[in-house]
Write a protein that holds these residues in place. Structure first.
Motif, PDB file in Angstrom:
ATOM      1  N   PHE A  96       0.835  -1.202   0.000  1.00 45.28           N
ATOM      2  CA  PHE A  96       0.000   0.000   0.000  1.00 45.28           C
ATOM      3  C   PHE A  96       0.873   1.257   0.000  1.00 45.28           C
ATOM      4  CE2 PHE A  96      -3.354  -2.572   2.521  1.00 45.28           C
ATOM      5  CZ  PHE A  96      -3.891  -3.093   1.356  1.00 45.28           C
ATOM      6  N   GLY A  97       1.811   1.317   0.923  1.00 40.89           N
ATOM      7  CA  GLY A  97       2.763   2.417   0.976  1.00 40.89           C
ATOM      8  C   GLY A  97       4.032   2.006   0.244  1.00 40.89           C
ATOM      9  N   ALA A  98       4.495   2.852  -0.655  1.00 39.11           N
ATOM     10  CA  ALA A  98       5.684   2.521  -1.455  1.00 39.11           C
ATOM     11  C   ALA A  98       6.935   2.707  -0.600  1.00 39.11           C
ATOM     12  CB  ALA A  98       5.740   3.402  -2.701  1.00 39.11           C
ATOM     13  N   LYS A  99       7.532   1.600  -0.191  1.00 39.23           N
ATOM     14  CA  LYS A  99       8.684   1.641   0.712  1.00 39.23           C
ATOM     15  C   LYS A  99       9.863   2.415   0.140  1.00 39.23           C
ATOM     16  CE  LYS A  99       8.507  -2.864   1.012  1.00 39.23           C
ATOM     17  NZ  LYS A  99       8.813  -4.267   1.363  1.00 39.23           N
ATOM     18  N   ASN A 100      10.002   2.436  -1.169  1.00 37.75           N
ATOM     19  CA  ASN A 100      11.125   3.141  -1.792  1.00 37.75           C
ATOM     20  C   ASN A 100      10.751   4.538  -2.295  1.00 37.75           C
ATOM     21  OD1 ASN A 100       9.506   1.912  -3.740  1.00 37.75           O
ATOM     22  ND2 ASN A 100      11.174   1.713  -5.196  1.00 37.75           N
ATOM     23  N   LEU A 101       9.579   5.029  -1.931  1.00 40.20           N
ATOM     24  CA  LEU A 101       9.152   6.354  -2.381  1.00 40.20           C
ATOM     25  C   LEU A 101      10.071   7.475  -1.877  1.00 40.20           C
ATOM     26  CD1 LEU A 101       7.134   7.949  -4.045  1.00 40.20           C
ATOM     27  CD2 LEU A 101       5.565   7.885  -2.084  1.00 40.20           C
ATOM     28  N   PRO A 102      10.468   7.479  -0.601  1.00 43.07           N
ATOM     29  CA  PRO A 102      11.392   8.539  -0.165  1.00 43.07           C
ATOM     30  C   PRO A 102      12.699   8.566  -0.968  1.00 43.07           C
ATOM     31  CG  PRO A 102      10.396   7.484   1.730  1.00 43.07           C
ATOM     32  CD  PRO A 102      10.017   6.663   0.530  1.00 43.07           C
ATOM     33  N   GLU A 103      13.206   7.407  -1.289  1.00 46.25           N
ATOM     34  CA  GLU A 103      14.431   7.324  -2.089  1.00 46.25           C
ATOM     35  C   GLU A 103      14.225   7.955  -3.468  1.00 46.25           C
ATOM     36  OE1 GLU A 103      16.924   3.751  -4.224  1.00 46.25           O
ATOM     37  OE2 GLU A 103      16.092   3.345  -2.245  1.00 46.25           O
ATOM     38  N   GLU A 104      13.091   7.646  -4.103  1.00 42.14           N
ATOM     39  CA  GLU A 104      12.786   8.223  -5.422  1.00 42.14           C
ATOM     40  C   GLU A 104      12.619   9.732  -5.332  1.00 42.14           C
ATOM     41  OE1 GLU A 104      12.724   6.975  -8.523  1.00 42.14           O
ATOM     42  OE2 GLU A 104      13.365   5.040  -7.738  1.00 42.14           O
ATOM     43  N   ILE A 105      11.941  10.186  -4.277  1.00 45.36           N
ATOM     44  CA  ILE A 105      11.739  11.622  -4.088  1.00 45.36           C
ATOM     45  C   ILE A 105      13.081  12.325  -3.951  1.00 45.36           C
ATOM     46  CG2 ILE A 105      10.929  13.337  -2.414  1.00 45.36           C
ATOM     47  CD1 ILE A 105       8.473  11.505  -1.969  1.00 45.36           C
ATOM     48  N   GLU A 106      13.954  11.767  -3.128  1.00 50.62           N
ATOM     49  CA  GLU A 106      15.247  12.422  -2.891  1.00 50.62           C
ATOM     50  C   GLU A 106      16.135  12.418  -4.124  1.00 50.62           C
ATOM     51  OE1 GLU A 106      17.056  11.424   0.868  1.00 50.62           O
ATOM     52  OE2 GLU A 106      15.120  11.651   1.879  1.00 50.62           O
ATOM     53  N   LYS A 107      16.009  11.390  -4.965  1.00 53.17           N
ATOM     54  CA  LYS A 107      16.738  11.393  -6.234  1.00 53.17           C
ATOM     55  C   LYS A 107      16.279  12.556  -7.105  1.00 53.17           C
ATOM     56  CE  LYS A 107      16.636   6.716  -7.227  1.00 53.17           C
ATOM     57  NZ  LYS A 107      16.560   5.616  -8.183  1.00 53.17           N
ATOM     58  N   LEU A 108      14.961  12.718  -7.207  1.00 54.46           N
ATOM     59  CA  LEU A 108      14.399  13.790  -8.042  1.00 54.46           C
ATOM     60  C   LEU A 108      14.680  15.170  -7.474  1.00 54.46           C
ATOM     61  CD1 LEU A 108      10.865  12.502  -9.087  1.00 54.46           C
ATOM     62  CD2 LEU A 108      12.760  13.083 -10.582  1.00 54.46           C
ATOM     63  N   ALA A 109      14.529  15.298  -6.158  1.00 48.65           N
ATOM     64  CA  ALA A 109      14.655  16.605  -5.515  1.00 48.65           C
ATOM     65  C   ALA A 109      16.095  16.966  -5.189  1.00 48.65           C
ATOM     66  CB  ALA A 109      13.809  16.634  -4.243  1.00 48.65           C
ATOM     67  N   GLY A 110      17.002  16.022  -5.336  1.00 44.01           N
ATOM     68  CA  GLY A 110      18.381  16.282  -4.967  1.00 44.01           C
ATOM     69  C   GLY A 110      18.545  16.425  -3.460  1.00 44.01           C
ATOM     70  N   GLY A 111      17.716  15.725  -2.719  1.00 41.06           N
ATOM     71  CA  GLY A 111      17.719  15.780  -1.249  1.00 41.06           C
ATOM     72  C   GLY A 111      16.303  15.851  -0.728  1.00 41.06           C
ATOM     73  N   VAL A 112      16.138  16.422   0.444  1.00 38.78           N
ATOM     74  CA  VAL A 112      14.815  16.537   1.053  1.00 38.78           C
ATOM     75  C   VAL A 112      13.978  17.535   0.244  1.00 38.78           C
ATOM     76  CG1 VAL A 112      13.559  17.241   3.136  1.00 38.78           C
ATOM     77  CG2 VAL A 112      15.690  15.942   3.345  1.00 38.78           C
TER      78      VAL A 112
END
Length: 175
Positions: A96-112
């Motif tokens: 249900f919750g994408a466990k690797n979503l924070p990792e993908e976000i940080e790749k795109l955003a270049g951090g937090v």
């Protein structure tokens, strides 16, 4: 960077095996939010396999849906076209919750990221799961859910999920 998470806008959830009229009703609104969003876009896809009915979820919801490689697993056409236009990252998720979503976000955003918004399906299962997961990873980042671009399993469960997210300091907009 701002990040928009478009949760599970797939054929099976819209007009397929577990679709609803409410899900059909938000497609254009989700596309509008995607089009006007000034930031990165990630689209998630609920992903199951041939053994779905033998899984914990399959035993509790014995309706095959979003089986990898099927039409039902694909993003709905309007959403797919908008994802291509916005050069969205499309990622499969098996929970249900994408466990690797924070990792993908940080790749795109270049951090937090500076801001996260969520839209999509289902408010009461995957939208709330991902919103809560992201709130745990990013307690100081503003997180919002656009209620007008979400639908739940039922209208009541949609409302309940919105209220639960409010209690966890997730901003609900366009109710």
């Amino acid at each position: 960077m701002k990040v928009l998470i478009v949760v599970d806008m797939q054929n099976d959830f819209i007009d397929g095996s577990i679709g609803t009229k409410e899900a059909v009703g938000i497609v254009d609104r989700v596309a509008e939010v995607m089009d006007s969003f000034d930031g990165a876009v990630i689209c998630t896809r609920d992903t199951h396999f041939a053994d779905y009915l033998e899984t914990s979820e399959g035993r509790k919801l014995p309706v095959e849906h979003c089986i990898e490689g099927t039409k039902g697993h694909a993003l709905q056409d309007t959403i797919q076209k908008m994802a291509e236009k916005k050069q969205a990252v499309v990622m499969n998720k098996i929970t249900f919750g994408a466990k690797n979503l924070p990792e993908e976000i940080e790749k795109l955003a270049g951090g937090v990221p500076e801001f996260i918004e969520l839209v999509g399906l289902c408010t009461d299962i995957c939208v709330i799961s991902n919103a809560m997961l992201l709130k745990a990873f990013y307690p100081e980042v503003p997180i919002s859910v656009d209620a007008s671009a979400c639908a739940g399993v039922t209208p009541q469960s949609h409302k309940n999920a919105l209220e639960a997210m409010k209690m966890c300091q997730i901003d609900i907009v366009n109710e």
